[in-house]
Every structure is written in structure tokens, then in C-alpha cells.
Scaffold this motif. Structure first.
Motif, short mmCIF file in Angstrom:
data_model
loop_
_atom_site.label_atom_id
_atom_site.label_comp_id
_atom_site.label_asym_id
_atom_site.label_seq_id
_atom_site.Cartn_x
_atom_site.Cartn_y
_atom_site.Cartn_z
N ARG A 167 0.19 -9.64 -30.76
CA ARG A 167 0.56 -8.33 -30.19
C ARG A 167 -0.25 -8.05 -28.94
N THR A 168 -1.53 -8.29 -29.04
CA THR A 168 -2.40 -8.05 -27.87
C THR A 168 -1.97 -8.92 -26.70
N ARG A 169 -1.66 -10.15 -27.02
CA ARG A 169 -1.25 -11.05 -25.95
C ARG A 169 0.03 -10.56 -25.26
N MET A 170 0.97 -10.14 -26.09
CA MET A 170 2.22 -9.66 -25.52
C MET A 170 2.01 -8.37 -24.75
N HIS A 171 1.11 -7.53 -25.22
CA HIS A 171 0.81 -6.31 -24.47
C HIS A 171 0.22 -6.66 -23.11
N GLY A 172 -0.65 -7.66 -23.10
CA GLY A 172 -1.21 -8.10 -21.82
C GLY A 172 -0.13 -8.62 -20.90
N LYS A 213 -2.62 -34.97 -49.48
CA LYS A 213 -2.44 -34.14 -50.67
C LYS A 213 -2.23 -32.70 -50.27
N LYS A 214 -1.38 -32.08 -50.99
CA LYS A 214 -1.21 -30.64 -50.80
C LYS A 214 -2.33 -29.93 -51.52
N LYS A 215 -2.99 -29.10 -50.79
CA LYS A 215 -4.02 -28.33 -51.47
C LYS A 215 -3.38 -27.25 -52.31
N LYS A 216 -3.97 -27.01 -53.39
CA LYS A 216 -3.46 -25.94 -54.24
C LYS A 216 -3.63 -24.60 -53.54
N MET A 217 -2.63 -23.80 -53.69
CA MET A 217 -2.70 -22.46 -53.09
C MET A 217 -3.41 -21.53 -54.06
N THR A 218 -4.67 -21.60 -54.01
CA THR A 218 -5.45 -20.74 -54.89
C THR A 218 -5.49 -19.34 -54.32
N LYS A 219 -5.98 -18.45 -55.10
CA LYS A 219 -6.10 -17.07 -54.60
C LYS A 219 -6.96 -17.02 -53.35
N ALA A 220 -8.01 -17.80 -53.39
CA ALA A 220 -8.91 -17.78 -52.24
C ALA A 220 -8.19 -18.28 -50.99
N ARG A 221 -7.40 -19.35 -51.17
CA ARG A 221 -6.67 -19.87 -50.01
C ARG A 221 -5.61 -18.87 -49.56
N LEU A 222 -4.94 -18.28 -50.52
CA LEU A 222 -3.94 -17.28 -50.15
C LEU A 222 -4.58 -16.14 -49.36
N GLU A 223 -5.73 -15.74 -49.83
CA GLU A 223 -6.41 -14.64 -49.15
C GLU A 223 -6.78 -15.04 -47.72
N ARG A 224 -7.28 -16.24 -47.58
CA ARG A 224 -7.62 -16.71 -46.23
C ARG A 224 -6.38 -16.80 -45.36
N PHE A 225 -5.33 -17.28 -45.98
CA PHE A 225 -4.07 -17.38 -45.24
C PHE A 225 -3.61 -15.99 -44.78
N ARG A 226 -3.70 -15.07 -45.68
CA ARG A 226 -3.27 -13.71 -45.33
C ARG A 226 -4.10 -13.16 -44.17
N VAL A 227 -5.40 -13.31 -44.31
CA VAL A 227 -6.29 -12.79 -43.27
C VAL A 227 -6.00 -13.47 -41.94
N ARG A 228 -5.80 -14.77 -42.00
CA ARG A 228 -5.53 -15.51 -40.77
C ARG A 228 -4.23 -15.03 -40.13
N ARG A 229 -3.24 -14.84 -41.01
CA ARG A 229 -1.94 -14.41 -40.48
C ARG A 229 -2.01 -13.02 -39.87
N VAL A 230 -2.70 -12.13 -40.51
CA VAL A 230 -2.84 -10.77 -39.99
C VAL A 230 -3.57 -10.79 -38.66
N LYS A 231 -4.62 -11.60 -38.58
CA LYS A 231 -5.36 -11.68 -37.33
C LYS A 231 -4.50 -12.31 -36.23
N ALA A 232 -3.76 -13.32 -36.62
CA ALA A 232 -2.90 -13.97 -35.62
C ALA A 232 -1.84 -12.99 -35.11
N ASN A 233 -1.30 -12.19 -36.00
CA ASN A 233 -0.32 -11.19 -35.56
C ASN A 233 -0.94 -10.21 -34.58
N ALA A 234 -2.14 -9.78 -34.90
CA ALA A 234 -2.80 -8.83 -34.01
C ALA A 234 -3.05 -9.46 -32.65
N ARG A 235 -3.48 -10.70 -32.66
CA ARG A 235 -3.72 -11.38 -31.37
C ARG A 235 -2.42 -11.52 -30.59
#
Length: 315
Positions: free
Chosen positions: A90-95, A66-88
Motif C-alpha cells: 500500500r505504501t509503495r502504491m501510495h508513493g 520437504k514441505k514444512k508442516k504448517m504449525t500454528k507458529a508458522r501460520l502466525e509468522r505467515f500471517r504477520v508477514r502477509r500483513v506487513k507485505a500488504n502494508a508495504r
DNA sequence: TAGGCCATCTGGTCCT
DNA sequence: AGGACCAGATGGCCTA
């Protein structure tokens, strides 16, 4: 629709919170990502704060997960995860880039001002290892044309020119002969900038290196720096290695030197690293080879018709 | 202006 | 679930 607005709202918020995202392009790609979400998930956004799925009971059930509904909470978690992944990321590429920089510094033609590209750095590193292996295994000299040819195999012509120039000029790195029409600036391993004349090497984009281009006569040196330094470099034979042989690599000692910006360390480090010797810096324990400047008389033909971007040495 | 190089974002995959 | 790694896409910068 109101959900779309709110979703774009958090996207905007997320984007504005990232310094790295400066332009509309990245902004757009973020929205593209959002569009991807909308494809299959926007329909599920229902404003619930809850993550739990609900069966509406009327539509026929589909197979598969089943596809989980994209609730606000899930969207928020997704956003946070994506932002953190981007930061990582960048750090990885800098290394990765830092590691590449460290690699550049142990290449025989390191220059702060004329950085080798990533791909050329890797190619030169491969060649350098190969060439030094030949030196060790077959007793080849680091001063012959073969060494230079091995170093330059597969490199672009600009890089080949750079390597050839550095090896010819070496720590002495100054020589001005007849051709004074186009002096080049060369930052030596000592961190000084010298004006030197490339010995007739074709400048990019891509010509042919011919034998006479690398024919060096008895060099006459001109310097724009302290003559004592030049004198020092002219007598740049490293002392014979007397210690026990260890694997010719001291990563920590080697690289840590460069990360320290002290000029003194820069000197000793760069001096060795720019030369086809196995000197590995003051902390390294590799046998030192003679580092006197080789003078090449190299018949080099570069088959640019076949490989317009790579120098191919032919015997 | 085209091409090379680069940094960054992104989604997928694998692993812990 | 989350992190590491990877490759594709994209756009900026620089140079010939």
C-alpha cells in the motif's frame, strides 16, 4: 477440523485488525488464500508449536524439498508477514501515486478537479517531453498548432479536449464567446475556477474535432475572479532567462513547491507549469519561453473509427 | 447497466 | 529471511 477453526480464527483476527479490509470480498480473497494453503498444507497442521519437521517413518518418502508442516507458529509468522507485505505494498502504491500526482502538476493542463487518469498522465508526459524536445532541438514554437498536436498525440479525446482547452485558455483561461449554452468550469493554474465556453469541442464520448472547433477569434474575456489577477495573467510573459543553462529539471525545487500548499507558491508554480514554457518553478533553472497564449487554428481530424479511444491527428 | 478507473490483496520472482 | 517490484484478480465508485 479444530485446526481449521483455529486457522480461520486467526484469519478473522488478522482481517479484523486491518482497517483496509472492509468488505466481504477482500475477506473472501483472504480465505481463498487460506484455501490455497489448505490444499497442500492443511493436512500438516497438527497443532504443534514446534517448527521442526518429523518423519513419521511409515509413508514412503517423497523426493524434492520437504514441505514444512504448517504449525500454528508458522501460520502466525505467515500471517504477520502477509500483513506487513500488504502494508508495504500500500505504501509503495501510495508513493507511486504521489509521484504520478507530481507528474500531473507539471503537465500543461493540471487541474485539481479534473484529474488526468494514470495512463493519460503518462501519455501526456511522454508527449510533453517530446514536444519540448522538438522546441529545443528544432526551434519550434510552443505556440503553434504543431505543439498542441504533439501534446495530444495518442491521447483520448476527452484529454485532448482538456489539453486543447487549457492551452487555448491558458493562464488567461477565460473566454466566452457566442456559445454560452454549456459553460464549463475550469480550474486555472492559479487555482481559481473560471467559467468558460469550450470552443465547440465535442464532449465525450468521442466525436470529431474539426478545424473550426479550435478557431479562436480575438478573445473576449469574462471573469468571475479578481480582474487584477486576470490582468496579471494576461500579461503573463515570463522574463527572459538570464542565468546559465542547466539541465531543465529541478526535481526538488519543482516538486517541493507543490507539496507546500501555500497559495503563493501555488501561483508561481502553477502558472508556469500549466504552460508550454520550460519554466520550472521559482527554483528551476530552465530557460523561460514566451508564455503568451497561443491562438490555434488547427485542422484536426481524429480518426476515431480506427482508434475509438485515442485521438489521432492527421495532417 | 456497461465500461473505465482505481485501490487493495495476493503470490511469484529477484535481490540483498 | 525479508523487502521491493510486479502482474493478476477482485470489487467499489463514477459516469455516460
Amino acid at each position: 477440523m479444530s485446526e481449521m477453526v483455529s486457522v480461520h480464527g486467526w484469519m478473522e483476527e488478522a482481517l479484523s485488525s486491518q482497517d483496509e479490509i472492509k468488505d466481504s470480498n477482500q475477506r473472501q480473497s483472504a480465505f481463498d488464500m487460506l484455501s490455497g494453503l489448505s490444499h497442500e498444507e492443511h493436512g500438516s497442521i497438527d497443532g504443534e508449536e514446534d517448527d521442526e519437521e518429523e518423519d513419521d517413518g511409515e509413508k514412503p518418502k517423497k523426493r524434492g524439498p520437504k514441505k514444512k508442516k504448517m504449525t500454528k507458529a508458522r501460520l502466525e509468522r505467515f500471517r504477520v508477514r502477509r500483513v506487513k507485505a500488504n502494508a508495504r505494498e500500500r505504501t509503495r502504491m501510495h508513493g507511486l501515486n504521489d509521484a504520478l500526482d507530481n507528474l500531473r502538476r507539471v503537465m500543461p493542463c493540471y487541474s485539481k478537479t479534473q484529474k488526468l487518469s494514470k495512463i493519460e498522465t503518462l501519455r501526456l508526459a511522454r508527449n510533453y517531453i517530446w514536444a519540448l524536445s522538438e522546441v529545443l532541438e528544432r526551434g519550434q514554437t510552443t505556440e503553434g498548432k504543431n505543439f498542441l498536436e504533439m501534446l495530444c498525440k495518442g491521447l483520448s479525446q476527452p484529454t485532448s479536449n482538456l489539453v486543447a482547452g487549457c492551452l487555448q485558455l491558458g493562464p488567461q483561461s477565460l473566454f466566452l464567446e457566442k456559445h454560452e449554452d454549456k459553460p464549463h468550469m475550469c480550474e486555472s493554474s492559479l487555482g481559481h475556477t473560471y467559467s468558460y465556453q469550450s470552443p465547440g469541442l465535442p464532449s465525450p464520448p468521442y466525436g470529431n474535432i474539426e478545424a473550426h472547433h479550435l478557431h479562436l477569434k480575438a478573445p473576449t474575456f469574462k471573469t468571475v475572479v479578481d480582474p487584477s489577477l486576470v490582468n496579471h495573467t494576461l500579461n503573463c510573459t515570463t522574463p527572459p532567462y538570464e542565468g546559465a543553462l542547466t539541465p531543465p529539471l529541478s526535481i526538488s525545487g519543482n516538486f517541493s513547491l507543490k507539496q507546500d500548499n501555500s497559495p503563493e507558491l501555488d501561483k508561481s508554480y502553477g502558472f508556469r507549469s500549466h504552460y508550454p514554457s520550460l519554466g520550472l518553478g521559482s527554483h528551476g533553472h530552465a530557460p523561460h519561453f514566451q508564455t503568451a497564449v497561443p491562438r490555434y487554428e488547427i485542422p484536426i481530424d481524429i480518426a476515431y473509427d480506427q482508434y475509438p479511444h485515442h485521438a489521432i491527428f492527421t495532417e
